[in-house]
Design a protein around this motif. Structure first.
Motif, PDB file in Angstrom:
ATOM      1  N   GLY A   6      57.937  44.608  51.466  1.00 29.60           N
ATOM      2  CA  GLY A   6      58.737  45.570  50.729  1.00 29.60           C
ATOM      3  C   GLY A   6      57.994  45.962  49.466  1.00 29.60           C
ATOM      4  N   GLU A   7      58.547  46.923  48.718  1.00 28.15           N
ATOM      5  CA  GLU A   7      57.792  47.478  47.593  1.00 28.15           C
ATOM      6  C   GLU A   7      57.935  46.677  46.306  1.00 28.15           C
ATOM      7  OE1 GLU A   7      59.143  51.310  46.073  1.00 28.15           O
ATOM      8  OE2 GLU A   7      60.928  51.131  47.311  1.00 28.15           O
ATOM      9  N   GLY A   8      58.549  45.501  46.369  1.00 27.12           N
ATOM     10  CA  GLY A   8      58.729  44.686  45.165  1.00 27.12           C
ATOM     11  C   GLY A   8      57.560  43.798  44.825  1.00 27.12           C
ATOM     12  N   GLY A   9      56.471  43.887  45.564  1.00 25.87           N
ATOM     13  CA  GLY A   9      55.299  43.073  45.279  1.00 25.87           C
ATOM     14  C   GLY A   9      55.282  41.792  46.102  1.00 25.87           C
ATOM     15  N   TYR A  56      54.333  51.261  42.642  1.00 29.61           N
ATOM     16  CA  TYR A  56      53.102  50.451  42.703  1.00 29.61           C
ATOM     17  C   TYR A  56      53.318  49.030  42.164  1.00 29.61           C
ATOM     18  CZ  TYR A  56      51.276  55.175  43.275  1.00 29.61           C
ATOM     19  OH  TYR A  56      51.073  56.455  43.701  1.00 29.61           O
ATOM     20  N   PHE A  57      54.490  48.471  42.433  1.00 28.89           N
ATOM     21  CA  PHE A  57      54.805  47.151  41.902  1.00 28.89           C
ATOM     22  C   PHE A  57      53.836  46.098  42.428  1.00 28.89           C
ATOM     23  CE2 PHE A  57      59.167  49.140  41.900  1.00 28.89           C
ATOM     24  CZ  PHE A  57      59.151  49.413  40.541  1.00 28.89           C
ATOM     25  N   GLY A  58      53.303  45.307  41.510  1.00 29.68           N
ATOM     26  CA  GLY A  58      52.342  44.265  41.849  1.00 29.68           C
ATOM     27  C   GLY A  58      50.912  44.736  41.838  1.00 29.68           C
ATOM     28  N   VAL A  59      50.702  46.066  41.918  1.00 26.95           N
ATOM     29  CA  VAL A  59      49.338  46.613  41.898  1.00 26.95           C
ATOM     30  C   VAL A  59      49.294  47.808  40.950  1.00 26.95           C
ATOM     31  CG1 VAL A  59      48.600  45.790  44.161  1.00 26.95           C
ATOM     32  CG2 VAL A  59      49.859  47.940  43.999  1.00 26.95           C
ATOM     33  N   ARG A  60      50.018  47.711  39.851  1.00 26.03           N
ATOM     34  CA  ARG A  60      50.074  48.809  38.883  1.00 26.03           C
ATOM     35  C   ARG A  60      49.467  48.387  37.565  1.00 26.03           C
ATOM     36  NH1 ARG A  60      55.849  50.613  37.799  1.00 26.03           N
ATOM     37  NH2 ARG A  60      55.667  50.388  35.558  1.00 26.03           N
ATOM     38  N   GLY A 108      51.913  52.101  34.672  1.00 24.65           N
ATOM     39  CA  GLY A 108      52.649  52.331  35.914  1.00 24.65           C
ATOM     40  C   GLY A 108      51.871  53.062  36.977  1.00 24.65           C
ATOM     41  N   ASN A 109      50.562  53.243  36.781  1.00 24.03           N
ATOM     42  CA  ASN A 109      49.724  53.915  37.771  1.00 24.03           C
ATOM     43  C   ASN A 109      49.107  52.893  38.724  1.00 24.03           C
ATOM     44  OD1 ASN A 109      50.051  56.571  36.614  1.00 24.03           O
ATOM     45  ND2 ASN A 109      48.689  55.888  34.960  1.00 24.03           N
ATOM     46  N   PHE A 110      48.701  53.363  39.898  1.00 18.06           N
ATOM     47  CA  PHE A 110      48.077  52.483  40.885  1.00 18.06           C
ATOM     48  C   PHE A 110      46.766  51.919  40.359  1.00 18.06           C
ATOM     49  CE2 PHE A 110      44.984  52.003  44.352  1.00 18.06           C
ATOM     50  CZ  PHE A 110      45.612  50.999  45.093  1.00 18.06           C
ATOM     51  N   SER A 111      46.539  50.620  40.607  1.00 19.41           N
ATOM     52  CA  SER A 111      45.312  49.956  40.191  1.00 19.41           C
ATOM     53  C   SER A 111      44.603  49.391  41.415  1.00 19.41           C
ATOM     54  CB  SER A 111      45.619  48.826  39.191  1.00 19.41           C
ATOM     55  OG  SER A 111      44.465  48.038  38.962  1.00 19.41           O
ATOM     56  N   MET A 112      43.474  49.991  41.786  1.00 19.34           N
ATOM     57  CA  MET A 112      42.688  49.492  42.910  1.00 19.34           C
ATOM     58  C   MET A 112      42.154  48.096  42.613  1.00 19.34           C
ATOM     59  SD  MET A 112      41.623  50.264  45.994  1.00 19.34           S
ATOM     60  CE  MET A 112      41.463  52.050  46.177  1.00 19.34           C
ATOM     61  N   GLU A 113      41.801  47.857  41.377  1.00 19.18           N
ATOM     62  CA  GLU A 113      41.267  46.550  40.985  1.00 19.18           C
ATOM     63  C   GLU A 113      42.281  45.437  41.258  1.00 19.18           C
ATOM     64  OE1 GLU A 113      39.685  44.239  36.932  1.00 19.18           O
ATOM     65  OE2 GLU A 113      40.111  46.395  36.893  1.00 19.18           O
ATOM     66  N   LYS A 114      43.542  45.699  40.928  1.00 18.37           N
ATOM     67  CA  LYS A 114      44.576  44.680  41.149  1.00 18.37           C
ATOM     68  C   LYS A 114      44.856  44.492  42.635  1.00 18.37           C
ATOM     69  CE  LYS A 114      46.832  44.725  36.672  1.00 18.37           C
ATOM     70  NZ  LYS A 114      48.100  44.789  35.930  1.00 18.37           N
ATOM     71  N   ALA A 124      59.575  40.331  36.703  1.00 15.58           N
ATOM     72  CA  ALA A 124      58.654  41.086  35.845  1.00 15.58           C
ATOM     73  C   ALA A 124      57.208  40.687  36.108  1.00 15.58           C
ATOM     74  CB  ALA A 124      59.012  40.860  34.377  1.00 15.58           C
ATOM     75  N   ALA A 125      56.965  39.382  36.282  1.00 13.71           N
ATOM     76  CA  ALA A 125      55.601  38.914  36.527  1.00 13.71           C
ATOM     77  C   ALA A 125      55.087  39.382  37.884  1.00 13.71           C
ATOM     78  CB  ALA A 125      55.566  37.392  36.445  1.00 13.71           C
ATOM     79  N   ILE A 126      55.934  39.329  38.902  1.00  9.81           N
ATOM     80  CA  ILE A 126      55.527  39.726  40.252  1.00  9.81           C
ATOM     81  C   ILE A 126      55.262  41.227  40.329  1.00  9.81           C
ATOM     82  CG2 ILE A 126      56.325  39.934  42.641  1.00  9.81           C
ATOM     83  CD1 ILE A 126      57.899  37.289  42.118  1.00  9.81           C
ATOM     84  N   ARG A 127      56.119  42.007  39.695  1.00 10.31           N
ATOM     85  CA  ARG A 127      56.005  43.459  39.788  1.00 10.31           C
ATOM     86  C   ARG A 127      55.112  44.066  38.706  1.00 10.31           C
ATOM     87  NH1 ARG A 127      61.477  46.233  42.117  1.00 10.31           N
ATOM     88  NH2 ARG A 127      62.106  44.577  43.547  1.00 10.31           N
ATOM     89  N   ASN A 128      54.706  43.243  37.748  1.00 11.03           N
ATOM     90  CA  ASN A 128      53.897  43.712  36.615  1.00 11.03           C
ATOM     91  C   ASN A 128      54.630  44.823  35.856  1.00 11.03           C
ATOM     92  OD1 ASN A 128      51.688  43.779  34.878  1.00 11.03           O
ATOM     93  ND2 ASN A 128      50.671  45.402  36.063  1.00 11.03           N
ATOM     94  N   ILE A 129      55.858  44.486  35.448  1.00 10.86           N
ATOM     95  CA  ILE A 129      56.686  45.434  34.701  1.00 10.86           C
ATOM     96  C   ILE A 129      57.201  44.752  33.437  1.00 10.86           C
ATOM     97  CG2 ILE A 129      57.392  46.789  36.700  1.00 10.86           C
ATOM     98  CD1 ILE A 129      59.932  45.147  36.867  1.00 10.86           C
ATOM     99  N   PRO A 130      57.570  45.520  32.415  1.00  6.23           N
ATOM    100  CA  PRO A 130      58.060  44.922  31.170  1.00  6.23           C
ATOM    101  C   PRO A 130      59.490  44.402  31.302  1.00  6.23           C
ATOM    102  CG  PRO A 130      58.144  47.310  31.032  1.00  6.23           C
ATOM    103  CD  PRO A 130      57.465  46.991  32.328  1.00  6.23           C
ATOM    104  N   ILE A 131      59.813  43.410  30.498  1.00  2.00           N
ATOM    105  CA  ILE A 131      61.177  42.889  30.436  1.00  2.00           C
ATOM    106  C   ILE A 131      61.961  43.678  29.388  1.00  2.00           C
ATOM    107  CG2 ILE A 131      62.586  40.858  29.875  1.00  2.00           C
ATOM    108  CD1 ILE A 131      60.383  39.114  30.901  1.00  2.00           C
ATOM    109  N   GLY A 132      63.226  43.917  29.671  1.00  3.03           N
ATOM    110  CA  GLY A 132      64.085  44.573  28.689  1.00  3.03           C
ATOM    111  C   GLY A 132      64.099  46.080  28.760  1.00  3.03           C
TER     112      GLY A 132
END
Length: 537
Positions: free
Chosen positions: A180-183, A202-206, A210-216, A256-264
């Protein structure tokens, strides 16, 4: 005062309570007309409305009446998952003359397996007849070891314990598990093959913007060898063409850690991708990911307009590039919460969506280079047989997999109050999920599904479901109940799938679920060593 209170009989307290409710309803209620106009009695209307779904599900509705899954369908899944008797007696209670009812045409003489056939040892082994990434020479091609697998359901949508149970069950069954898209969460890493799926967020690879990261993505693939393929979500059946918002209140430190998104902060999943903006750029994006990771790359989409699908097929035909697999999601909706207007009306049902798209690639002469995956209430052997006859190579199941671990179709996935703990982040509710027990149920459901599908396949004279043709299945049309073959209904014949035999699949080094394959090979060796023939030698 105490004497006065103690002298009031129990029924007096009841009357006082009702009088209090009536005064509140008449003089202080400003929201509900029914309660104002019918004090006390009006409350029963809302009580019955609240428990109405349960009353209909368990008392009112017949075995074949409910949607999206009726009681008979759920019963078959539950019995299979519990390894109980999933047969029925006294004939079918289906309306076999209803529109869209399907008939599988059996052979006069069924297929008889040879004594040393792999399915005599493992009657639940059905690998995909095609190899993802074979045509495009990906560095790590992948042949799914099971033709039924878990569809895209992310951690966050489902609970941690539900995801863990599904993954362990997939490991036992030799199936793959779509993230699924949650990473990629720790709960997706219990041993099963994994298809890493990402959407517009791009959760987990952003990156931090919030953009796609090929490196990740490359780092994720290199660090997690269980990832066997990558799926790009263009849209999903529940809400095609619509983004979503993950409220800040639902974002835990772990998510937040799995999806690489901010808390709050609320996190937006836009309706469209930022990494590409047209069909050619999509193909280029796929090739860049495949080159960087070495893995097969595919797309998942619901289907509506066909012009861009035709453009994609044309580009693939001319350039010999493009997705290694295509997942067609039915517009019937799924586990994703969605506005009723989207779930009910946007995008085509699976059978129309799949046949429209498959014909486009068939006409371009490139159907056999793509692994076609069907997703949309196909988790029953007869439905799967129809899907294979139409051209599908694998099927993904979501809600059926949820039911195998205890979902009761409460339809509260969007409220965080799932009573079985499957689709909620409530710690108390999900605590009731016994991961080991539910994993066994997933395994039993998949194994019994494959065994029954294989028995249907043999009854039709074939060794593998990929051999089903569109003349092997008939479907009732219109209110006149006229049955026609799938070929006559949809005006095409599927491309014949190259098939050399199940024994070839068993020995394929690209076969997924290595642990399962090694286990079966070991059993074969042990059986051979202890057979009477060998003892006589």
């Amino acid at each position: 005062m105490e004497d006065i209170l103690s002298s009031i009989p129990w029924w007096g307290w009841v009357l006082i309570f009702f009088a209090f409710i009536a005064i509140k309803d008449i003089f202080f209620n400003r929201k509900h007309t029914i309660k104002h106009n019918f004090p006390i009695i009006g409350h029963f209307r809302y009580i019955l409305e609240g428990i109405g779904p349960e009353l209909r599900q368990y008392i009112v509705a017949s075995n074949r009446e409910e949607l999206p899954f009726n009681r008979s369908e759920r019963g078959w899944i539950y019995a299979s998952a519990k390894n109980e008797n999933n047969y029925e007696g006294f004939g079918t209670d289906q309306d076999i003359f209803s529109t869209h009812y399907i008939f599988i045409n059996n052979a006069m003489l069924p297929l008889k397996l040879k004594e040393d056939h792999p399915n005599n040892l493992d009657p639940g082994f059905i690998a995909c007849a095609k190899v993802m990434g074979e045509f495009n020479n990906r560095r790590r091609p992948f042949r799914p070891a099971s033709i039924i697998n878990v569809s895209a359901m992310s951690f966050g949508s489902l609970s941690a314990r539900a995801i863990a149970a599904l993954n362990e069950g997939c490991k036992e069954a030799g199936a793959y598990h779509n993230t699924g898209e949650g990473g990629l969460s720790p709960y997706h890493q219990k041993g099963a093959d994994v298809v890493f799926h990402f959407g517009t967020g791009y959760f987990g690879v952003r990156d931090n913007e919030g953009n796609f990261s090929m490196e990740k993505l490359v780092q994720l693939v290199n660090e997690n060898k269980e990832i066997r393929a990558i799926e790009i979500k263009l849209s999903q059946g529940a809400k095609p063409g619509k983004g979503g918002v993950l409220p800040a209140s639902k974002i835990t430190k772990e998510i937040a850690a799995i999806r690489n998104i901010p808390i709050g902060k609320d996190v937006l999943s836009p309706p469209s991708h930022s990494a590409f903006s047209n069909t050619q750029e999509l193909v280029d994006f796929i090739e860049e990911i495949a080159e960087a990771t070495g893995l097969p790359v595919g797309i998942k989409s619901a289907v509506g307009k066909l012009d861009q699908w035709k453009e994609l097929a044309s580009i693939m035909s001319k350039t010999k590039k493009g997705p290694d697999f295509i997942t067609i999601d039915g517009g019937e909706g799924g586990t994703g919460a969605a506005p009723p207007s989207f779930a009910d009306h946007v995008s085509l049902p699976w059978i129309y969506a799949f046949t429209d798209v498959y014909q486009i690639f068939l006409n371009e002469g490139i159907a056999n280079r793509i692994v076609f995956i069907g997703s949309g209430k196909l988790g029953f052997p007869a439905n799967a047989a129809m899907a294979f006859a139409l051209g599908a190579d694998c099927i993904n199941v979501a809600r059926e997999a949820m039911m195998s671990i205890g979902c009761i179709q409460a339809q509260s996935c969007h409220t965080n109050t799932c009573p079985t703990g499957v689709a909620t982040q409530n710690k108390w509710l999900q605590a009731g999920i016994n991961i080991k027990d539910k994993a066994r149920r997933v395994n039993f459901y998949f194994t019994k599904f494959r065994k029954e599908l294989l028995e249907m396949t043999h009854a039709c004279g074939y060794e593998h479901p990929c051999q089903f043709t569109m003349d092997d299945v008939e479907i009732n049309l219109s209110d006149q109940n006229l049955a026609k073959s799938l070929a006559g209904t949809f005006s095409y014949h599927k491309e014949k799938v190259p098939f050399e035999g199940v024994h070839v699949h068993k020995k394929d080094p690209n076969l997924g679920a290595i642990y399962k394959r090694k286990e079966v090979i070991t059993k074969e060796a042990e059986t051979k060593e202890t057979s009477p023939h060998n003892k006589n030698q």
